[in-house]
Scaffold this motif. Structure first.
Motif, PDB file in Angstrom:
ATOM      1  N   ALA A 239       0.828  -1.209   0.000  1.00 47.92           N
ATOM      2  CA  ALA A 239       0.000   0.000   0.000  1.00 47.92           C
ATOM      3  C   ALA A 239       0.863   1.260   0.000  1.00 47.92           C
ATOM      4  N   VAL A 240       1.916   1.272   0.827  1.00 45.98           N
ATOM      5  CA  VAL A 240       2.830   2.417   0.863  1.00 45.98           C
ATOM      6  C   VAL A 240       3.526   2.590  -0.485  1.00 45.98           C
ATOM      7  N   ALA A 241       3.935   1.474  -1.098  1.00 45.93           N
ATOM      8  CA  ALA A 241       4.617   1.540  -2.386  1.00 45.93           C
ATOM      9  C   ALA A 241       3.709   2.115  -3.477  1.00 45.93           C
ATOM     10  N   VAL A 242       2.440   1.735  -3.456  1.00 49.13           N
ATOM     11  CA  VAL A 242       1.497   2.266  -4.449  1.00 49.13           C
ATOM     12  C   VAL A 242       1.343   3.776  -4.288  1.00 49.13           C
ATOM     13  N   VAL A 243       1.212   4.235  -3.045  1.00 43.69           N
ATOM     14  CA  VAL A 243       1.068   5.679  -2.810  1.00 43.69           C
ATOM     15  C   VAL A 243       2.326   6.428  -3.244  1.00 43.69           C
ATOM     16  N   ASP A 244       3.497   5.894  -2.915  1.00 43.59           N
ATOM     17  CA  ASP A 244       4.752   6.531  -3.331  1.00 43.59           C
ATOM     18  C   ASP A 244       4.861   6.610  -4.847  1.00 43.59           C
ATOM     19  N   ALA A 245       4.555   5.489  -5.511  1.00 46.67           N
ATOM     20  CA  ALA A 245       4.676   5.454  -6.966  1.00 46.67           C
ATOM     21  C   ALA A 245       3.700   6.416  -7.633  1.00 46.67           C
ATOM     22  N   LEU A 246       2.452   6.456  -7.149  1.00 45.90           N
ATOM     23  CA  LEU A 246       1.464   7.373  -7.732  1.00 45.90           C
ATOM     24  C   LEU A 246       1.852   8.824  -7.481  1.00 45.90           C
ATOM     25  N   GLY A 247       2.267   9.143  -6.248  1.00 44.50           N
ATOM     26  CA  GLY A 247       2.617  10.528  -5.936  1.00 44.50           C
ATOM     27  C   GLY A 247       3.784  11.028  -6.761  1.00 44.50           C
ATOM     28  N   ILE A 248       4.872  10.272  -6.785  1.00 44.76           N
ATOM     29  CA  ILE A 248       6.050  10.715  -7.535  1.00 44.76           C
ATOM     30  C   ILE A 248       5.807  10.608  -9.041  1.00 44.76           C
ATOM     31  N   GLY A 249       5.139   9.545  -9.494  1.00 47.81           N
ATOM     32  CA  GLY A 249       4.885   9.387 -10.922  1.00 47.81           C
ATOM     33  C   GLY A 249       4.008  10.492 -11.485  1.00 47.81           C
ATOM     34  N   ILE A 250       2.916  10.825 -10.793  1.00 46.36           N
ATOM     35  CA  ILE A 250       2.045  11.906 -11.268  1.00 46.36           C
ATOM     36  C   ILE A 250       2.780  13.240 -11.225  1.00 46.36           C
ATOM     37  N   GLY A 251       3.581  13.459 -10.181  1.00 52.36           N
ATOM     38  CA  GLY A 251       4.321  14.713 -10.074  1.00 52.36           C
ATOM     39  C   GLY A 251       5.309  14.913 -11.202  1.00 52.36           C
ATOM     40  N   ILE A 252       6.140  13.893 -11.485  1.00 55.93           N
ATOM     41  CA  ILE A 252       7.120  14.062 -12.554  1.00 55.93           C
ATOM     42  C   ILE A 252       6.449  14.060 -13.922  1.00 55.93           C
ATOM     43  N   GLY A 253       5.261  13.416 -14.028  1.00 54.06           N
ATOM     44  CA  GLY A 253       4.523  13.499 -15.283  1.00 54.06           C
ATOM     45  C   GLY A 253       4.013  14.902 -15.544  1.00 54.06           C
ATOM     46  N   ILE A 254       3.537  15.582 -14.501  1.00 52.99           N
ATOM     47  CA  ILE A 254       3.076  16.959 -14.650  1.00 52.99           C
ATOM     48  C   ILE A 254       4.237  17.876 -15.007  1.00 52.99           C
ATOM     49  N   VAL A 255       5.398  17.653 -14.411  1.00 52.00           N
ATOM     50  CA  VAL A 255       6.576  18.477 -14.724  1.00 52.00           C
ATOM     51  C   VAL A 255       7.035  18.250 -16.163  1.00 52.00           C
ATOM     52  N   GLY A 256       6.732  17.095 -16.724  1.00 51.32           N
ATOM     53  CA  GLY A 256       7.129  16.802 -18.096  1.00 51.32           C
ATOM     54  C   GLY A 256       8.403  16.002 -18.211  1.00 51.32           C
ATOM     55  N   VAL A 257       8.816  15.345 -17.142  1.00 52.47           N
ATOM     56  CA  VAL A 257      10.011  14.520 -17.184  1.00 52.47           C
ATOM     57  C   VAL A 257       9.708  13.263 -17.990  1.00 52.47           C
ATOM     58  N   PRO A 258      10.563  12.912 -18.948  1.00 50.36           N
ATOM     59  CA  PRO A 258      10.302  11.677 -19.720  1.00 50.36           C
ATOM     60  C   PRO A 258      10.476  10.441 -18.852  1.00 50.36           C
ATOM     61  N   LEU A 259       9.921   9.338 -19.339  1.00 51.68           N
ATOM     62  CA  LEU A 259       9.991   8.044 -18.643  1.00 51.68           C
ATOM     63  C   LEU A 259       9.322   8.107 -17.280  1.00 51.68           C
ATOM     64  N   ALA A 260       8.204   8.815 -17.183  1.00 51.37           N
ATOM     65  CA  ALA A 260       7.512   8.946 -15.898  1.00 51.37           C
ATOM     66  C   ALA A 260       6.998   7.593 -15.404  1.00 51.37           C
ATOM     67  N   VAL A 261       6.452   6.780 -16.308  1.00 49.21           N
ATOM     68  CA  VAL A 261       5.905   5.476 -15.904  1.00 49.21           C
ATOM     69  C   VAL A 261       7.009   4.525 -15.437  1.00 49.21           C
ATOM     70  N   PRO A 262       8.116   4.364 -16.188  1.00 46.16           N
ATOM     71  CA  PRO A 262       9.188   3.504 -15.657  1.00 46.16           C
ATOM     72  C   PRO A 262       9.766   4.009 -14.338  1.00 46.16           C
ATOM     73  N   LEU A 263       9.877   5.316 -14.177  1.00 43.14           N
ATOM     74  CA  LEU A 263      10.392   5.855 -12.916  1.00 43.14           C
ATOM     75  C   LEU A 263       9.420   5.579 -11.771  1.00 43.14           C
ATOM     76  N   ALA A 264       8.118   5.674 -12.050  1.00 39.00           N
ATOM     77  CA  ALA A 264       7.127   5.345 -11.020  1.00 39.00           C
ATOM     78  C   ALA A 264       7.204   3.872 -10.647  1.00 39.00           C
ATOM     79  N   ALA A 265       7.423   3.004 -11.649  1.00 39.25           N
ATOM     80  CA  ALA A 265       7.597   1.576 -11.356  1.00 39.25           C
ATOM     81  C   ALA A 265       8.848   1.330 -10.517  1.00 39.25           C
ATOM     82  N   LEU A 266       9.915   2.087 -10.796  1.00 36.60           N
ATOM     83  CA  LEU A 266      11.127   1.967  -9.993  1.00 36.60           C
ATOM     84  C   LEU A 266      10.886   2.399  -8.551  1.00 36.60           C
ATOM     85  N   VAL A 267      10.113   3.456  -8.371  1.00 36.90           N
ATOM     86  CA  VAL A 267       9.767   3.910  -7.022  1.00 36.90           C
ATOM     87  C   VAL A 267       8.946   2.841  -6.298  1.00 36.90           C
TER      88      VAL A 267
END
Length: 390
Positions: A239-267
């Protein structure tokens, strides 16, 4: 002289003779005796720990997959138990859960790989633009690095790679061998998980037969409590991992950083190593933002990572992990450090679950006396009794 007189004198002489063990031990200060007793016991414990560590390292190819299978079983066991309560045969319930889990993992991996392939050209363009911007900054004040110096530095890097081509080739072959070991480990994890889910209770009942009969019920209860703690730990960590991945993944996606989905999976994967893993994965996201988007975007991503880490440490960890395993954060950090020292990434991953199981099992041995093992269901939340676990 009375006959008792010579006897008393003989006893006095005997008691004064040097060299008797009880007299020598009494002549040694108590502090030194206690220190010596503790010292040899500590040496024995250290030797036992070293021997266990050596055995685990020697059999790591088998032990690590079995440990991962145990974690997977703890994650999937509640689903199997629920299907069994709905009157499905246990074999069919295990098959449904395992096939569904594999399908979910394959689907997620397919999406992550597709996102990585799709975002790689954009990342290459942004990296090329960032490299040109860095070259322009280096050529300007105050550094004023000339183009010839940059070219010479690049040529040195190319020459270094050419000179170490044999080493790089050997590393590539070693990596291929490692991939073969990883594939073998994955298959071992899969088969072990299936057997744990299908007949985990029977395997546990067989293992505890080596325990003396008079304490076997208490050990049985402690083992079930320990596995229940492992189930709660894995679910809370997921549950903690899902929240971390969604929070950081959505944030870097809004900023426009490429590879947002793989980075969220890494998180998400990093979050399974408490406190440390998500921080390392967030650092990778910050570095990607720095290379692809520049300094300002990297600062924004850093702020997002810090905000998510604060949410995890102040809300998610106390509410979820704190209630699940009842471990102090300092104990978690020290256990992760010790696990990483002894076993690398695998040791860091397994250290906290081991500590959680030991904590719950020892508490059960100390408090749960006279409990019927059949009344303990590891797949269900435990009944909190007054004063228990304090």
């Amino acid at each position: 002289m009375p006959s008792g007189g010579s006897g008393g004198y003989g006893d006095l002489v005997t008691s004064a003779r040097p060299g008797r063990p009880e007299d020598v031990s009494q002549s040694v200060p108590k502090v030194l005796r206690v220190s010596a007793a503790l010292s040899w016991r500590l040496v024995a414990v250290a030797a036992a720990v070293w021997l266990i560590s050596w055995i685990v390292g020697y059999l790591a190819v088998v032990i690590i997959p079995v440990a991962i299978a145990l974690l997977m079983s703890a994650l999937l066991a509640p689903a199997v138990a629920q299907l069994v309560r709905w009157r499905l045969p246990r074999g069919l319930a295990t098959a449904i859960v395992v096939v569904g889990g594999i399908a979910l993992v394959v689907g997620v991996l397919y999406g992550v790989i597709n996102a990585f392939i799709g975002g790689l050209p954009d990342l290459q363009k942004q990296v090329a633009g960032s490299v040109k911007a860095i070259q322009t900054w280096l050529a300007g004040p105050p550094l004023r690095v000339s183009t010839d110096q940059l070219t010479g530095f690049t040529n040195q890097i190319v020459k270094l790679i050419q000179d170490n081509q044999l080493t790089i080739t050997t590393s590539a072959l070693s990596t291929a061998a490692t991939l073969t070991e990883v594939l073998t480990g994955v298959l071992l994890v899969l088969f072990t998980t299936i057997f744990f889910l299908h007949d985990g209770g029977g395997i546990w009942s067989f293992l505890i037969k080596i325990i003396p009969a008079d304490v076997r019920p208490r050990v049985d209860v402690a083992g079930r409590r320990g596995f229940a703690s492992l189930v709660r730990y894995v679910r809370a960590t997921a549950a903690v991992a899902v929240v971390d991945a969604l929070g950081i993944g959505i944030g870097i996606g809004i900023v426009g950083v490429p590879l947002a989905v793989p980075l969220a999976a890494l998180v998400f994967l990093g979050a399974f190593i408490p406190i440390v893993g998500a921080v390392i994965a967030g650092t990778v996201a910050v570095l990607v933002a720095l290379v692809a988007k520049g300094f300002v975007s990297a600062l924004i991503v850093l702020a997002i990572v810090i905000a998510v880490m604060q949410l995890e440490s102040h809300i998610l960890q106390p509410l979820l992990l704190g209630r699940a395993v009842q471990l102090h954060p300092l104990a978690v950090v020290l256990m992760i450090a010790a696990g990483f020292t002894f076993g690398g990434i695998a040791g860091a991953l397994m250290s906290v679950p081991i500590l959680a199981v030991l904590n719950s099992g020892i508490r059960s041995l100390l408090h749960d006396q006279g409990v019927d093992p059949s009344e303990v269901d590891p797949t269900r939340p435990p009944k909190v009794e007054p004063g228990h676990g304090k």
